[in-house]
Design a protein around this motif. Structure first.
Motif, PDB file in Angstrom:
ATOM      1  N   SER A   1      39.143  21.256  62.895  1.00 45.06           N
ATOM      2  CA  SER A   1      40.139  21.844  63.476  1.00 45.06           C
ATOM      3  C   SER A   1      38.572  22.452  64.231  1.00 45.06           C
ATOM      4  O   SER A   1      37.489  22.650  64.309  1.00 45.06           O
ATOM      5  CB  SER A   1      40.379  23.666  62.749  1.00 45.06           C
ATOM      6  OG  SER A   1      39.311  24.176  61.667  1.00 45.06           O
ATOM      7  N   HIS A   2      39.183  22.546  65.692  1.00 45.80           N
ATOM      8  CA  HIS A   2      38.746  24.137  66.544  1.00 45.80           C
ATOM      9  C   HIS A   2      39.004  25.302  66.674  1.00 45.80           C
ATOM     10  O   HIS A   2      39.619  25.351  66.543  1.00 45.80           O
ATOM     11  CB  HIS A   2      39.275  23.436  68.030  1.00 45.80           C
ATOM     12  CG  HIS A   2      38.899  22.199  68.197  1.00 45.80           C
ATOM     13  ND1 HIS A   2      37.827  21.385  68.847  1.00 45.80           N
ATOM     14  CD2 HIS A   2      40.166  20.440  68.033  1.00 45.80           C
ATOM     15  CE1 HIS A   2      37.731  19.935  68.458  1.00 45.80           C
ATOM     16  NE2 HIS A   2      39.084  19.414  68.023  1.00 45.80           N
ATOM     17  N   THR A   3      37.754  26.273  66.675  1.00 41.18           N
ATOM     18  CA  THR A   3      37.207  27.893  66.560  1.00 41.18           C
ATOM     19  C   THR A   3      37.528  27.883  68.366  1.00 41.18           C
ATOM     20  O   THR A   3      36.314  27.524  68.743  1.00 41.18           O
ATOM     21  CB  THR A   3      36.596  27.813  65.506  1.00 41.18           C
ATOM     22  OG1 THR A   3      36.544  27.265  64.949  1.00 41.18           O
ATOM     23  CG2 THR A   3      36.812  29.013  65.093  1.00 41.18           C
ATOM     24  N   PRO A   4      38.182  28.678  68.978  1.00 41.11           N
ATOM     25  CA  PRO A   4      38.267  29.309  69.890  1.00 41.11           C
ATOM     26  C   PRO A   4      37.323  30.506  70.173  1.00 41.11           C
ATOM     27  O   PRO A   4      37.154  30.981  69.001  1.00 41.11           O
ATOM     28  CB  PRO A   4      40.016  30.190  69.790  1.00 41.11           C
ATOM     29  CG  PRO A   4      39.753  30.248  69.115  1.00 41.11           C
ATOM     30  CD  PRO A   4      39.954  28.803  68.406  1.00 41.11           C
ATOM     31  N   ASN A   5      36.288  30.569  71.218  1.00 39.86           N
ATOM     32  CA  ASN A   5      35.894  31.889  71.537  1.00 39.86           C
ATOM     33  C   ASN A   5      36.643  32.427  71.195  1.00 39.86           C
ATOM     34  O   ASN A   5      37.931  32.734  71.058  1.00 39.86           O
ATOM     35  CB  ASN A   5      34.738  31.663  72.781  1.00 39.86           C
ATOM     36  CG  ASN A   5      35.720  31.518  73.506  1.00 39.86           C
ATOM     37  OD1 ASN A   5      36.239  31.871  74.092  1.00 39.86           O
ATOM     38  ND2 ASN A   5      35.535  30.554  74.845  1.00 39.86           N
ATOM     39  N   ASP A   6      35.868  33.824  71.406  1.00 44.84           N
ATOM     40  CA  ASP A   6      36.114  35.495  70.720  1.00 44.84           C
ATOM     41  C   ASP A   6      37.777  35.774  72.209  1.00 44.84           C
ATOM     42  O   ASP A   6      37.994  36.890  72.318  1.00 44.84           O
ATOM     43  CB  ASP A   6      35.360  36.843  70.545  1.00 44.84           C
ATOM     44  CG  ASP A   6      35.158  36.111  69.993  1.00 44.84           C
ATOM     45  OD1 ASP A   6      35.677  35.956  69.155  1.00 44.84           O
ATOM     46  OD2 ASP A   6      33.586  36.209  70.119  1.00 44.84           O
ATOM     47  N   ASP A   7      37.291  35.189  73.578  1.00 45.52           N
ATOM     48  CA  ASP A   7      37.999  35.221  74.738  1.00 45.52           C
ATOM     49  C   ASP A   7      38.822  35.165  74.691  1.00 45.52           C
ATOM     50  O   ASP A   7      40.006  34.856  75.679  1.00 45.52           O
ATOM     51  CB  ASP A   7      36.784  34.701  76.261  1.00 45.52           C
ATOM     52  CG  ASP A   7      35.500  36.019  76.151  1.00 45.52           C
ATOM     53  OD1 ASP A   7      35.431  37.048  75.998  1.00 45.52           O
ATOM     54  OD2 ASP A   7      35.285  35.649  76.983  1.00 45.52           O
ATOM     55  N   PHE A   8      39.339  33.522  74.107  1.00 46.39           N
ATOM     56  CA  PHE A   8      40.866  32.835  74.228  1.00 46.39           C
ATOM     57  C   PHE A   8      41.470  33.248  74.043  1.00 46.39           C
ATOM     58  O   PHE A   8      42.870  33.057  75.252  1.00 46.39           O
ATOM     59  CB  PHE A   8      40.701  31.267  73.389  1.00 46.39           C
ATOM     60  CG  PHE A   8      41.058  30.486  73.873  1.00 46.39           C
ATOM     61  CD1 PHE A   8      40.955  29.376  74.490  1.00 46.39           C
ATOM     62  CD2 PHE A   8      41.887  30.282  72.509  1.00 46.39           C
ATOM     63  CE1 PHE A   8      42.223  28.440  74.886  1.00 46.39           C
ATOM     64  CE2 PHE A   8      43.827  29.092  72.239  1.00 46.39           C
ATOM     65  CZ  PHE A   8      43.123  28.263  74.068  1.00 46.39           C
ATOM     66  N   PRO A   9      42.510  34.374  73.603  1.00 50.21           N
ATOM     67  CA  PRO A   9      43.252  35.327  73.469  1.00 50.21           C
ATOM     68  C   PRO A   9      43.576  36.002  74.532  1.00 50.21           C
ATOM     69  O   PRO A   9      44.652  35.954  75.034  1.00 50.21           O
ATOM     70  CB  PRO A   9      43.147  36.017  72.294  1.00 50.21           C
ATOM     71  CG  PRO A   9      42.263  35.295  71.324  1.00 50.21           C
ATOM     72  CD  PRO A   9      41.038  34.924  71.915  1.00 50.21           C
ATOM     73  N   GLU A  10      42.505  36.026  75.132  1.00 46.96           N
ATOM     74  CA  GLU A  10      42.583  36.553  76.418  1.00 46.96           C
ATOM     75  C   GLU A  10      42.816  35.713  77.542  1.00 46.96           C
ATOM     76  O   GLU A  10      43.975  35.824  78.370  1.00 46.96           O
ATOM     77  CB  GLU A  10      41.121  37.319  77.124  1.00 46.96           C
ATOM     78  CG  GLU A  10      40.962  38.585  76.145  1.00 46.96           C
ATOM     79  CD  GLU A  10      39.752  39.819  76.555  1.00 46.96           C
ATOM     80  OE1 GLU A  10      39.435  39.455  78.071  1.00 46.96           O
ATOM     81  OE2 GLU A  10      38.695  40.505  76.458  1.00 46.96           O
ATOM     82  N   LEU A  11      42.547  34.812  77.529  1.00 46.42           N
ATOM     83  CA  LEU A  11      43.009  33.456  78.462  1.00 46.42           C
ATOM     84  C   LEU A  11      44.813  33.123  78.395  1.00 46.42           C
ATOM     85  O   LEU A  11      44.866  33.282  78.882  1.00 46.42           O
ATOM     86  CB  LEU A  11      41.991  32.078  78.298  1.00 46.42           C
ATOM     87  CG  LEU A  11      41.069  32.049  78.814  1.00 46.42           C
ATOM     88  CD1 LEU A  11      40.083  30.841  78.567  1.00 46.42           C
ATOM     89  CD2 LEU A  11      40.670  32.491  79.889  1.00 46.42           C
ATOM     90  N   ILE A  12      44.890  33.447  77.219  1.00 50.12           N
ATOM     91  CA  ILE A  12      46.143  33.213  76.885  1.00 50.12           C
ATOM     92  C   ILE A  12      47.347  33.968  77.609  1.00 50.12           C
ATOM     93  O   ILE A  12      48.006  33.698  78.039  1.00 50.12           O
ATOM     94  CB  ILE A  12      46.596  32.915  74.956  1.00 50.12           C
ATOM     95  CG1 ILE A  12      45.906  31.519  75.012  1.00 50.12           C
ATOM     96  CG2 ILE A  12      48.098  32.876  74.451  1.00 50.12           C
ATOM     97  CD1 ILE A  12      46.684  30.272  74.833  1.00 50.12           C
ATOM     98  N   GLU A  13      46.894  35.430  76.996  1.00 45.92           N
ATOM     99  CA  GLU A  13      47.900  36.484  78.227  1.00 45.92           C
ATOM    100  C   GLU A  13      47.328  36.326  78.646  1.00 45.92           C
ATOM    101  O   GLU A  13      48.521  36.937  79.580  1.00 45.92           O
ATOM    102  CB  GLU A  13      46.897  37.426  77.545  1.00 45.92           C
ATOM    103  CG  GLU A  13      47.590  38.094  75.848  1.00 45.92           C
ATOM    104  CD  GLU A  13      49.083  37.538  74.842  1.00 45.92           C
ATOM    105  OE1 GLU A  13      49.242  38.800  75.737  1.00 45.92           O
ATOM    106  OE2 GLU A  13      49.159  36.968  74.175  1.00 45.92           O
ATOM    107  N   THR A  14      46.326  35.440  79.920  1.00 49.70           N
ATOM    108  CA  THR A  14      47.059  35.828  81.235  1.00 49.70           C
ATOM    109  C   THR A  14      47.580  34.455  81.865  1.00 49.70           C
ATOM    110  O   THR A  14      48.013  34.876  82.471  1.00 49.70           O
ATOM    111  CB  THR A  14      45.302  35.676  82.163  1.00 49.70           C
ATOM    112  OG1 THR A  14      44.316  37.107  81.755  1.00 49.70           O
ATOM    113  CG2 THR A  14      44.996  35.439  83.706  1.00 49.70           C
TER     114      THR A  14
END
Length: 213
Positions: free
Chosen positions: A2-15
């Motif tokens: 599995s790949h673990t996204p960095n902490d900023d990835f959910p913000e990228l998704i929302e943007t």
């Protein structure tokens, strides 16, 4: 694996979702590109910005739509993209990537996928890799992202076409040497046809942003 996204990835998704909604409402055709496109197709999560590909004639209208949605627009001097800031998250509106302008062929090669429950046109894996390889320079020859994408999405790549597009670049030629030596490049008989499975489309549609299993 599995790949673990960095902490900023959910913000990228929302943007990405906000930008996509703004461009859709403004009726601006666009493609999800770059690392986000690779992720949507089953690749590793990206730790960079949101890349959207569009025709040059639509770039100003797209930037105006993002500004109307509350993002801060920027017109850099490079002349091949416009930028919009959603807080600290950057959206690149790319109309002339390395290798040539975004044209109808980009849209023809794209696929409509559900990405976190949004139907989006997603750039082909070939286009993602070609633009990244052709943009490489001696100052920034980072092969890690392209090798990760190629390994994860090897069955979605038209290897013969990709070689044709990038082989004149020393960085493109070197990529193929690395892909062969690292056993990412399929055997010759496997490259005569293209298989494009999307095993993680259901996970993307459900809103899972943890990356493919």
């Amino acid at each position: 694996m599995s790949h673990t996204p960095n902490d900023d990835f959910p913000e990228l998704i929302e943007t990405m979702k906000r930008a996509a909604a703004a461009l859709r409402d403004a009726e601006v055709p666009f493609l999800l590109g770059g690392g986000m496109a690779a992720w949507a197709r089953g690749g590793p999560p990206t730790d960079h910005d949101v890349d959207l590909l569009l025709r040059e004639r639509d770039a100003e209208l797209a930037l105006e739509a993002l500004e109307a949605a509350g993002m801060r627009g920027e017109r850099p001097p490079e002349g091949w993209l416009l930028k919009a800031w959603d807080g600290d998250v950057l959206v690149d509106l790319i109309f002339r990537p390395a290798g040539g302008p975004v044209d109808e062929a980009y849209f023809d090669r794209a696929s409509e996928l559900e990405v976190v429950a949004l139907p989006l046109l997603v750039a082909s894996t070939d286009d993602v890799l070609a633009t990244k390889l052709l943009a490489m320079s001696e100052q920034d020859p980072d092969y890690r992202p392209v090798l990760e994408i190629a390994r994860a999405l090897r069955e979605q790549i038209d290897w013969a076409l990709l070689r044709e597009r990038v082989d004149e670049s020393p960085f493109g030629a070197a990529f193929f040497t690395l892909a062969e030596r690292l056993r990412i490049l399929p055997d010759a008989h496997e490259t005569n046809h293209r298989v494009v499975p999307f095993p993680t489309r259901r996970a993307r549609a459900s809103g899972d942003v943890s990356g493919p299993a």
